[in-house]
Design a protein around this motif. Structure first.
Motif, PDB file in Angstrom:
ATOM      1  N   SER A   2     -27.012 -10.119 -26.989  1.00 42.86           N
ATOM      2  CA  SER A   2     -25.615 -10.379 -26.697  1.00 42.86           C
ATOM      3  C   SER A   2     -24.737  -9.765 -27.770  1.00 42.86           C
ATOM      4  O   SER A   2     -25.172  -9.481 -28.885  1.00 42.86           O
ATOM      5  CB  SER A   2     -25.363 -11.885 -26.625  1.00 42.86           C
ATOM      6  OG  SER A   2     -25.635 -12.493 -27.875  1.00 42.86           O
ATOM      7  N   TYR A   5     -18.044  -6.484 -26.803  1.00 44.15           N
ATOM      8  CA  TYR A   5     -17.827  -5.138 -26.292  1.00 44.15           C
ATOM      9  C   TYR A   5     -16.327  -4.848 -26.290  1.00 44.15           C
ATOM     10  O   TYR A   5     -15.538  -5.549 -25.652  1.00 44.15           O
ATOM     11  CB  TYR A   5     -18.430  -4.993 -24.887  1.00 44.15           C
ATOM     12  CG  TYR A   5     -19.931  -5.188 -24.938  1.00 44.15           C
ATOM     13  CD1 TYR A   5     -20.765  -4.121 -25.256  1.00 44.15           C
ATOM     14  CD2 TYR A   5     -20.490  -6.449 -24.746  1.00 44.15           C
ATOM     15  CE1 TYR A   5     -22.140  -4.295 -25.346  1.00 44.15           C
ATOM     16  CE2 TYR A   5     -21.861  -6.636 -24.841  1.00 44.15           C
ATOM     17  CZ  TYR A   5     -22.683  -5.563 -25.148  1.00 44.15           C
ATOM     18  OH  TYR A   5     -24.041  -5.749 -25.261  1.00 44.15           O
ATOM     19  N   ALA A  16     -23.970  -5.596 -19.844  1.00 46.35           N
ATOM     20  CA  ALA A  16     -23.548  -6.906 -20.346  1.00 46.35           C
ATOM     21  C   ALA A  16     -23.057  -7.794 -19.212  1.00 46.35           C
ATOM     22  O   ALA A  16     -22.689  -7.324 -18.132  1.00 46.35           O
ATOM     23  CB  ALA A  16     -22.450  -6.729 -21.388  1.00 46.35           C
ATOM     24  N   ASN A  17     -23.057  -9.070 -19.485  1.00 46.00           N
ATOM     25  CA  ASN A  17     -22.544 -10.075 -18.551  1.00 46.00           C
ATOM     26  C   ASN A  17     -21.583 -10.975 -19.322  1.00 46.00           C
ATOM     27  O   ASN A  17     -21.960 -12.060 -19.766  1.00 46.00           O
ATOM     28  CB  ASN A  17     -23.687 -10.886 -17.946  1.00 46.00           C
ATOM     29  CG  ASN A  17     -23.193 -11.886 -16.913  1.00 46.00           C
ATOM     30  OD1 ASN A  17     -22.173 -11.679 -16.268  1.00 46.00           O
ATOM     31  ND2 ASN A  17     -23.925 -12.995 -16.769  1.00 46.00           N
ATOM     32  N   PRO A  18     -20.330 -10.562 -19.502  1.00 45.11           N
ATOM     33  CA  PRO A  18     -19.408 -11.288 -20.379  1.00 45.11           C
ATOM     34  C   PRO A  18     -19.123 -12.717 -19.910  1.00 45.11           C
ATOM     35  O   PRO A  18     -18.703 -12.941 -18.772  1.00 45.11           O
ATOM     36  CB  PRO A  18     -18.134 -10.441 -20.336  1.00 45.11           C
ATOM     37  CG  PRO A  18     -18.580  -9.091 -19.901  1.00 45.11           C
ATOM     38  CD  PRO A  18     -19.718  -9.330 -18.968  1.00 45.11           C
ATOM     39  N   SER A  19     -19.354 -13.649 -20.822  1.00 40.39           N
ATOM     40  CA  SER A  19     -18.997 -15.041 -20.551  1.00 40.39           C
ATOM     41  C   SER A  19     -17.512 -15.265 -20.723  1.00 40.39           C
ATOM     42  O   SER A  19     -16.932 -16.162 -20.111  1.00 40.39           O
ATOM     43  CB  SER A  19     -19.761 -15.975 -21.499  1.00 40.39           C
ATOM     44  OG  SER A  19     -21.148 -15.879 -21.320  1.00 40.39           O
ATOM     45  N   HIS A  40     -17.200 -15.637 -31.800  1.00 38.31           N
ATOM     46  CA  HIS A  40     -18.561 -15.292 -31.403  1.00 38.31           C
ATOM     47  C   HIS A  40     -19.612 -15.891 -32.334  1.00 38.31           C
ATOM     48  O   HIS A  40     -20.790 -16.015 -31.946  1.00 38.31           O
ATOM     49  CB  HIS A  40     -18.716 -13.763 -31.326  1.00 38.31           C
ATOM     50  CG  HIS A  40     -19.898 -13.325 -30.527  1.00 38.31           C
ATOM     51  ND1 HIS A  40     -21.070 -12.866 -31.093  1.00 38.31           N
ATOM     52  CD2 HIS A  40     -20.099 -13.291 -29.175  1.00 38.31           C
ATOM     53  CE1 HIS A  40     -21.929 -12.556 -30.139  1.00 38.31           C
ATOM     54  NE2 HIS A  40     -21.369 -12.806 -28.968  1.00 38.31           N
ATOM     55  N   ASP A  44     -23.322 -16.837 -30.109  1.00 40.80           N
ATOM     56  CA  ASP A  44     -24.029 -15.584 -30.349  1.00 40.80           C
ATOM     57  C   ASP A  44     -25.039 -15.224 -29.264  1.00 40.80           C
ATOM     58  O   ASP A  44     -25.606 -14.132 -29.280  1.00 40.80           O
ATOM     59  CB  ASP A  44     -24.693 -15.582 -31.727  1.00 40.80           C
ATOM     60  CG  ASP A  44     -25.676 -16.732 -31.917  1.00 40.80           C
ATOM     61  OD1 ASP A  44     -25.906 -17.498 -30.955  1.00 40.80           O
ATOM     62  OD2 ASP A  44     -26.212 -16.868 -33.027  1.00 40.80           O
ATOM     63  N   SER A  45     -25.241 -16.106 -28.297  1.00 44.16           N
ATOM     64  CA  SER A  45     -26.122 -15.764 -27.182  1.00 44.16           C
ATOM     65  C   SER A  45     -25.330 -15.304 -25.963  1.00 44.16           C
ATOM     66  O   SER A  45     -25.896 -15.077 -24.889  1.00 44.16           O
ATOM     67  CB  SER A  45     -26.997 -16.966 -26.793  1.00 44.16           C
ATOM     68  OG  SER A  45     -26.204 -18.042 -26.335  1.00 44.16           O
ATOM     69  N   HIS A  46     -24.026 -15.170 -26.132  1.00 43.03           N
ATOM     70  CA  HIS A  46     -23.143 -14.785 -25.026  1.00 43.03           C
ATOM     71  C   HIS A  46     -22.487 -13.438 -25.292  1.00 43.03           C
ATOM     72  O   HIS A  46     -22.227 -13.069 -26.435  1.00 43.03           O
ATOM     73  CB  HIS A  46     -22.055 -15.841 -24.812  1.00 43.03           C
ATOM     74  CG  HIS A  46     -22.574 -17.134 -24.287  1.00 43.03           C
ATOM     75  ND1 HIS A  46     -22.575 -17.457 -22.947  1.00 43.03           N
ATOM     76  CD2 HIS A  46     -23.116 -18.198 -24.928  1.00 43.03           C
ATOM     77  CE1 HIS A  46     -23.098 -18.663 -22.784  1.00 43.03           C
ATOM     78  NE2 HIS A  46     -23.436 -19.139 -23.979  1.00 43.03           N
ATOM     79  N   ASP A  47     -22.189 -12.724 -24.212  1.00 42.13           N
ATOM     80  CA  ASP A  47     -21.428 -11.486 -24.307  1.00 42.13           C
ATOM     81  C   ASP A  47     -19.939 -11.779 -24.209  1.00 42.13           C
ATOM     82  O   ASP A  47     -19.506 -12.618 -23.400  1.00 42.13           O
ATOM     83  CB  ASP A  47     -21.806 -10.534 -23.167  1.00 42.13           C
ATOM     84  CG  ASP A  47     -23.218  -9.993 -23.298  1.00 42.13           C
ATOM     85  OD1 ASP A  47     -23.683  -9.832 -24.443  1.00 42.13           O
ATOM     86  OD2 ASP A  47     -23.851  -9.727 -22.250  1.00 42.13           O
ATOM     87  N   THR A  80     -17.015 -14.239 -15.085  1.00 43.73           N
ATOM     88  CA  THR A  80     -16.699 -14.722 -16.424  1.00 43.73           C
ATOM     89  C   THR A  80     -16.328 -16.200 -16.385  1.00 43.73           C
ATOM     90  O   THR A  80     -15.816 -16.707 -15.375  1.00 43.73           O
ATOM     91  CB  THR A  80     -15.548 -13.892 -17.045  1.00 43.73           C
ATOM     92  OG1 THR A  80     -15.461 -14.166 -18.430  1.00 43.73           O
ATOM     93  CG2 THR A  80     -14.201 -14.237 -16.392  1.00 43.73           C
TER      94      THR A  80
END
Length: 260
Positions: A2, A5, A16-19, A40, A44-47, A80
């Protein structure tokens, strides 16, 4: 892995899969420290996807940044979990904008109100209301439920200090308009308080859905002797300052929203 970006192409290339989508100005983009970097630390496990640019005005969301915003919302808006907006600061800061809302000569002013031009800052806030509402409704077309978070910066000190050398953000236009020294910080504090009040009014509009208004102003220590610890310059906190605002104000709200 993650990460954060800076722009949709990077997120797309990384799969990526942004939260969270962050849309805004230098409080999201400042190279020496910013809110997405600080937030972040707790996710830290999320985009995260950051859209906008340094110097972006909310007024530019509808044209200059429209393509970037549309691309981000079309690709990631429906998945998101939150949208965070940072806007309004650059619609005020800088001689080109600040001098539009204050009198040309404020030297005899004894109150903040006496510094404003007729109809200001109400006209400015009305415009910002429209810019915020428009971009939120655009997001709602893709995602009717995800919360939208708004902040109102913090009570900056008009020192004239910039990223490299002098800045044109606060002190310069106030000096040009001969704003008395003892009114300068109160003038900026009043503007970001008005921004907060506008955001609260917007949140009551049922058409924008779930909007979370976060009063970040007042988080950093209100001590002139500590400005170098908390403020990198007259508009941006240090990374330590951004981290405090994130930890105290924004991260707790996102922890209620973001799922694993």
């Amino acid at each position: 892995m993650s990460g954060i970006y800076w722009g949709t192409p990077g997120a797309l290339n990384a799969g990526a899969n942004p939260s969270v989508i962050f849309l805004g100005d230098s409080w999201f983009w400042y190279p020496a420290g910013n809110l997405p970097l600080a937030i972040h630390q707790s996710f830290d496990s999320h985009d995260f996807l950051v859209v906008g640019r340094n110097g972006a005005e909310a007024a530019e969301w509808k044209d200059k940044y429209r393509k970037d915003i549309d691309t981000a919302f079309n690709l990631y808006g429906n998945t998101t979990q939150a949208l965070v907006l940072s806007g309004g600061g650059n619609d005020v800061a800088g001689s080109a904008d600040f001098l539009k809302i204050i009198n040309a000569n404020c030297s005899k002013a004894t109150t903040v109100k006496a510094c404003y031009q007729p109809g200001q800052p109400e006209s400015l806030m009305s415009g910002l209301y429209g810019h915020f509402k428009s971009v939120i409704l655009k997001f709602r077309a893709r995602n009717p439920d995800a919360p939208v978070l708004l902040h109102n910066y913090d009570n900056a000190w008009p020192t004239g200090k910039g990223f490299f050398g002098p800045a044109d953000w606060l002190k310069a236009p106030m000096s040009a308009a001969k704003v008395p020294q003892d009114l300068r910080r109160d003038l900026f504090k009043d503007l970001i308080q008005k921004l907060h009040e506008m955001q609260k009014s917007l949140a009551k509009d049922k058409s924008v859905g779930n909007v979370v208004v976060i009063k970040t102003a007042g988080t950093l220590p209100d001590d002139k002797n500590q400005t170098t610890s908390w403020w990198a310059n007259e508009l941006h906190p240090t990374m330590k300052g951004f981290q405090l605002i994130a930890d105290k104000k924004i991260t707790p709200q996102l922890k209620k929203i973001i799922t694993t």
